[in-house]
Scaffold this motif. Structure first.
Motif, PDB file in Angstrom:
ATOM      1  N   PHE A   1       0.832  -1.205   0.000  1.00 47.78           N
ATOM      2  CA  PHE A   1       0.000   0.000   0.000  1.00 47.78           C
ATOM      3  C   PHE A   1       0.865   1.254   0.000  1.00 47.78           C
ATOM      4  O   PHE A   1       0.607   2.204  -0.761  1.00 47.78           O
ATOM      5  N   VAL A   2       1.873   1.277   0.827  1.00 44.84           N
ATOM      6  CA  VAL A   2       2.759   2.451   0.915  1.00 44.84           C
ATOM      7  C   VAL A   2       3.482   2.668  -0.416  1.00 44.84           C
ATOM      8  O   VAL A   2       3.610   3.796  -0.891  1.00 44.84           O
ATOM      9  N   ALA A   3       3.923   1.574  -1.054  1.00 46.20           N
ATOM     10  CA  ALA A   3       4.620   1.684  -2.338  1.00 46.20           C
ATOM     11  C   ALA A   3       3.717   2.222  -3.435  1.00 46.20           C
ATOM     12  O   ALA A   3       4.190   2.823  -4.402  1.00 46.20           O
ATOM     13  N   SER A   4       2.413   2.029  -3.278  1.00 45.95           N
ATOM     14  CA  SER A   4       1.478   2.460  -4.323  1.00 45.95           C
ATOM     15  C   SER A   4       1.036   3.914  -4.194  1.00 45.95           C
ATOM     16  O   SER A   4       0.578   4.516  -5.170  1.00 45.95           O
ATOM     17  N   LEU A   5       1.167   4.497  -3.007  1.00 40.52           N
ATOM     18  CA  LEU A   5       0.489   5.762  -2.689  1.00 40.52           C
ATOM     19  C   LEU A   5       0.772   6.898  -3.658  1.00 40.52           C
ATOM     20  O   LEU A   5      -0.126   7.671  -4.004  1.00 40.52           O
ATOM     21  N   HIS A   6       1.997   7.034  -4.120  1.00 41.20           N
ATOM     22  CA  HIS A   6       2.349   8.178  -4.967  1.00 41.20           C
ATOM     23  C   HIS A   6       2.109   7.930  -6.452  1.00 41.20           C
ATOM     24  O   HIS A   6       2.369   8.825  -7.268  1.00 41.20           O
ATOM     25  N   PHE A   7       1.599   6.748  -6.795  1.00 41.68           N
ATOM     26  CA  PHE A   7       1.512   6.409  -8.210  1.00 41.68           C
ATOM     27  C   PHE A   7       0.123   5.944  -8.649  1.00 41.68           C
ATOM     28  O   PHE A   7      -0.040   5.430  -9.744  1.00 41.68           O
ATOM     29  N   ILE A   8      -0.869   6.134  -7.805  1.00 46.64           N
ATOM     30  CA  ILE A   8      -2.231   5.714  -8.148  1.00 46.64           C
ATOM     31  C   ILE A   8      -3.164   6.915  -8.130  1.00 46.64           C
ATOM     32  O   ILE A   8      -2.870   7.934  -7.519  1.00 46.64           O
ATOM     33  N   GLU A   9      -4.278   6.782  -8.818  1.00 46.52           N
ATOM     34  CA  GLU A   9      -5.224   7.896  -8.918  1.00 46.52           C
ATOM     35  C   GLU A   9      -5.897   8.140  -7.564  1.00 46.52           C
ATOM     36  O   GLU A   9      -5.907   7.248  -6.700  1.00 46.52           O
ATOM     37  N   PRO A  10      -6.440   9.348  -7.343  1.00 49.47           N
ATOM     38  CA  PRO A  10      -6.919   9.750  -6.016  1.00 49.47           C
ATOM     39  C   PRO A  10      -7.911   8.799  -5.349  1.00 49.47           C
ATOM     40  O   PRO A  10      -7.841   8.568  -4.148  1.00 49.47           O
ATOM     41  N   ARG A  11      -8.838   8.237  -6.110  1.00 43.15           N
ATOM     42  CA  ARG A  11      -9.837   7.360  -5.485  1.00 43.15           C
ATOM     43  C   ARG A  11      -9.176   6.101  -4.909  1.00 43.15           C
ATOM     44  O   ARG A  11      -9.490   5.675  -3.797  1.00 43.15           O
ATOM     45  N   LYS A  12      -8.244   5.521  -5.677  1.00 39.18           N
ATOM     46  CA  LYS A  12      -7.518   4.359  -5.155  1.00 39.18           C
ATOM     47  C   LYS A  12      -6.639   4.763  -3.971  1.00 39.18           C
ATOM     48  O   LYS A  12      -6.480   3.999  -3.014  1.00 39.18           O
TER      49      LYS A  12
END
Length: 416
Positions: free
Chosen positions: A343-354
């Motif tokens: 989850f932490v690895a994804s935070l800066h690279f996913i769209e706002p809703r995700k």
């Protein structure tokens, strides 16, 4: 007249009425339509005339050796795909058995919908012990529709139908025409159905702009049509061929249908290779879609396997969504430390809703699994901030989220 005599007289009258013959309305016998005047011209163009009890139908058949090349693939690669499914350690709706009867199926119609729309071409491609066989049935004219439908033998065949948008269009259209002619036809059999448009959307969502079969052929299957007619012209060409009797342009429609059917084989092969991660030159988006598809099928082990490969093969930007879906699978499997990392690895690279979903999941894990209320509070505050600053979200939706997140904030405040 005595009462008894009156009763007897009434019985005699009733008896006479009962003896009157009941008229039975006879159904009009099926009138076999007349043979079109252009029959010989269509036969000269390469079509075979078939006569049955309901009229005539034209047939074209082509045999392809197993080594026939269509785009990137030889047709015999279909057998390799079957072998893969036999060894699969997971369930998938597109899996086929080695001995399963398969019909690649496509139609051409006189319109897109409505009672007046007829099927004028039924195309089948099937596997035999020696080769692949294309069989096309062509409507002689609109009056010979029952002959066409009957000759398809779909009232006696049992097979898995593989189509492209056939589940939503071709098969329902066939069922509609069958129903309209049900007095003459045997009952249509229900078939298992694999629709490759569905798989294409699952595989290439956000990676391809258009999902037309021609686009998939060019971008994924290595096949480019030369001299093809646009699909929307097919009805006009057919009706003109019936009116004029000249079949030249109609033969191009049959070639268009032939290419559709050949591409169904290679698309099934390519889709299978992708599902087994054996197709090259595909993007992180495609493989992420595959991982998510497995997750939706509740094949968690396979989903994790695919998504983990995405996170190691592609850079952080391309792998953002894979990290998100991987985290969801880890959480579902109660691997909470791995879930937090993903989850932490994804935070800066996913769209706002995700991102809001990821922050919510992080807050939940820290609060309920690790009892780390301070860290849960940090992610809760970050979620509230995201809701407030994201302008594209509807006000009503933001207000609902704010209530939920404020409740979490108060609960965490009481636990500190």
């Amino acid at each position: 007249m005595s009462y008894e005599n009156k009763i007897l007289q009434m019985k005699k009258m009733l008896g006479k009425k009962a003896q009157k013959p009941v008229k039975v309305e006879e159904k009009p016998a099926f009138q076999k339509p007349t043979v079109p005047s252009y029959t010989q011209r269509w036969e000269n163009a390469g079509l075979t005339r078939i006569d049955n009890d309901y009229g005539i139908v034209f047939k074209r058949q082509v045999h392809y050796p197993f080594t026939y090349q269509h785009g990137h693939y030889q047709l015999q690669s279909f057998f390799d795909a079957l072998v893969k499914w036999q060894s699969a350690e997971f369930e998938h709706p597109y899996a086929l058995e080695m001995d399963e009867k398969v019909l690649f199926f496509d139609t051409e119609t006189t319109g897109l919908k409505g009672v007046g729309t007829q099927i004028f071409l039924l195309g089948f491609l099937e596997v035999t012990d020696e080769d692949f066989v294309l069989t096309q049935y062509v409507l002689a004219d609109p009056g010979h529709e029952v002959a066409l439908l009957f000759e398809s033998k779909l009232w006696q065949k049992t097979a898995t139908m593989i189509t492209y948008n056939g589940k939503s269009f071709d098969w329902p259209q066939l069922e509609a025409r069958w129903t309209l002619n049900q007095k003459q036809l045997p009952k249509l059999r229900t078939q298992r159905h694999i629709d490759l448009l569905h798989s294409s959307k699952r595989l290439w969502k956000n990676d391809m702009e258009r999902m037309k079969l021609k686009s998939v052929e060019e971008e994924k299957l290595g096949f480019t049509r030369v001299g093809d007619i646009p699909g929307f012209l097919a009805p006009i060409i057919y009706l003109d061929a019936v009116k004029s009797g000249v079949p030249d342009a109609l033969m191009k429609v049959l070639l268009h249908n032939e290419w559709d059917l050949l591409s169904l084989i290679t698309l099934y092969v390519h889709s299978t290779n992708l599902l087994f991660e054996e197709a090259s030159e595909e993007s992180a988006k495609t493989y992420t879609n595959i991982g998510k598809w497995y997750a939706d099928l509740k094949e968690s082990t396979q989903s994790v396997k695919v998504l983990e490969k995405v996170t190691t093969r592609f850079d952080a930007l391309d792998a953002g969504n894979a990290q998100f879906y991987l985290a969801m699978q880890h959480k579902k499997n109660k691997n909470f430390n791995e879930a937090i990392d993903a989850f932490v690895a994804s935070l800066h690279f996913i769209e706002p809703r995700k991102k809001l979903q990821a922050l919510e999941q992080l807050a939940i894990i820290y609060e309920h699994q690790f009892k780390d209320y301070q860290q849960a509070l940090i992610y809760t505050l970050e979620g509230i901030q995201l809701i407030n600053k994201t302008e594209e979200w509807r006000i009503e939706q933001k207000e609902k989220w704010e209530i939920t997140w404020e409740n979490r904030l108060r609960r965490l405040g009481n636990k500190k």
